[in-house]
Design an enzyme around this catalytic site. Structure first.
Site, PDB file in Angstrom:
ATOM      1  N   HIS A  78      23.024  15.428 -25.955  1.00  0.00           N
ATOM      2  CA  HIS A  78      21.772  14.923 -25.364  1.00  0.00           C
ATOM      3  C   HIS A  78      21.206  15.924 -24.343  1.00  0.00           C
ATOM      4  O   HIS A  78      19.998  16.112 -24.256  1.00  0.00           O
ATOM      5  CB  HIS A  78      21.984  13.554 -24.719  1.00  0.00           C
ATOM      6  N   HIS A 235      16.660   8.290 -32.105  1.00  0.00           N
ATOM      7  CA  HIS A 235      17.845   8.831 -31.444  1.00  0.00           C
ATOM      8  C   HIS A 235      18.596   9.796 -32.367  1.00  0.00           C
ATOM      9  O   HIS A 235      19.145  10.810 -31.909  1.00  0.00           O
ATOM     10  CB  HIS A 235      18.792   7.735 -30.951  1.00  0.00           C
ATOM     11  N   ASP A 239      19.738  13.598 -31.529  1.00  0.00           N
ATOM     12  CA  ASP A 239      21.065  14.190 -31.751  1.00  0.00           C
ATOM     13  C   ASP A 239      20.977  15.460 -32.600  1.00  0.00           C
ATOM     14  O   ASP A 239      21.649  16.454 -32.323  1.00  0.00           O
ATOM     15  CB  ASP A 239      21.985  13.192 -32.487  1.00  0.00           C
ATOM     16  N   HIS A 262      27.053  14.004 -36.540  1.00  0.00           N
ATOM     17  CA  HIS A 262      27.419  15.288 -35.938  1.00  0.00           C
ATOM     18  C   HIS A 262      28.192  16.189 -36.898  1.00  0.00           C
ATOM     19  O   HIS A 262      27.951  17.386 -36.968  1.00  0.00           O
ATOM     20  CB  HIS A 262      28.239  15.067 -34.664  1.00  0.00           C
TER      21      HIS A 262
HETATM   22 ZN   LIG Z   1      23.399  10.643 -29.400  1.00  0.00          ZN
END
Ligand SMILES: [Zn+2]
Length: 308
Positions: A78, A235, A239, A262
């Site tokens: 973030h 969001h 990311d 991720h």
């Molecule tokens: Zn996040």
């Protein structure tokens, strides 16, 4: 001309680490051109400063982690997104714990701190990773694709088998203004049952409705509700912006992501860096409404010009 940026003044703040559940103190410091984003653990006197690039990533399970076990820094994405969103290329992040504070679960407070420290233009041009040919990575039904474009665009789709989250899709074009208005305040989210599982395994000790949107099958548990009707996909875009910054340079291209996280984000970066013929490192000069590219000679990945 897109010159590199840092901050004018050093700034201090603190917050709770999501997984460790303890207060973390941070200092952000200006850095010279071509430094990149450097993390330094000041609670460990012998730990090495670590640059936020893919080669230094050690984990992507719950968040993006940089550096070795024991001396690493967790949940950097973030803050990285906020730096990309404000166009900040060079900064030193010092902290006294293994985790960046979660704050409100979005990047808006990082943006506010950085803006309070004032963005400063430097005398060296930015260099961009410019996508020249399509790049694809996939895992099961998840994928990320990148296509050539003269802008930075993210088209993201999530599809959760959950009555409240469901399917959301958003095509978003990067600009500093739109990052601040449309993306930086989108909070991280989780399912109520996942929070209970994480806690039982020692994670998310600092997690609360103050720093995440929590959903169960009946609705949103946070009293204030959502900040955007499609806050979840926003969001995920946040990311991805943070993870893409691990290239060490801003990216120029059309990125299409489906159900990524991720780990797949990191896999995409690894694939991109290995396929040299599909991208180039360029200084972009904006003139007469045409993007002109000037090939740069140095590779960002060979040297870490960091003066201690
Ligand atoms: Zn996040």
């Amino acid at each position: 001309m897109p010159y590199q940026r840092t901050i004018k003044h050093e700034i201090n703040f603190s917050g709770i680490g999501l997984h460790i559940g303890k207060r973390v103190n941070l200092t952000l410091k200006p850095a010279p051109p071509n430094t990149g984003i450097i993390f330094r653990r000041i609670d460990l006197p012998h730990s090495q400063p670590t640059r936020a690039i893919l080669a230094n990533i050690t984990d992507g399970t719950l968040a993006t982690t940089i550096g070795n076990n024991g001396t690493g820094v967790n949940t950097i994405e973030h803050l990285l997104a906020a730096l990309t969103g404000l166009g900040i290329d060079n900064i030193i992040v010092e902290l006294d714990a293994p985790e960046i504070p979660i704050l409100d679960g979005s990047a808006v407070q990082f943006v506010n701190f950085l803006r309070a420290a004032r963005v400063k233009y430097q005398t060296v041009l930015k260099r961009f990773v410019v996508i020249k040919k399509p790049i694809v990575v996939s895992c099961d039904d998840k994928y990320i694709e990148a296509f050539p474009s003269d802008r930075f665009i993210i088209e993201y789709t999530i599809e959760f088998d959950h009555p409240i989250i469901g399917m959301q899709s958003l095509k978003w074009e990067f600009s500093y203004k739109s990052f601040i208005k449309d993306i930086c305040s989108a909070r991280t989210f989780c399912l109520r049952e996942d929070v209970e599982k994480l806690r039982a395994n020692g994670f998310a000790q600092g997690g609360s409705l103050e720093n995440a949107v929590v959903v169960d099958k009946n609705g949103i548990l946070n009293k204030e509700g959502l900040r955007f009707p499609d806050e979840f996909v926003r969001h995920k875009i946040l990311d991805l912006i943070g993870d893409l910054s691990l290239l060490g340079h801003p990216i120029v291209g059309y990125i299409k992501a489906y159900k990524s996280g991720h780990k797949l984000n990191h896999q995409f970066l690894r694939t991109l860096l290995n396929q040299f013929e599909k991208w180039e490192l360029s200084e972009i000069v904006h003139s007469n409404k045409q993007w002109k590219f000037q090939k740069a000679f140095q590779s960002p990945f060979l040297s870490l010009p960091y003066d201690q």
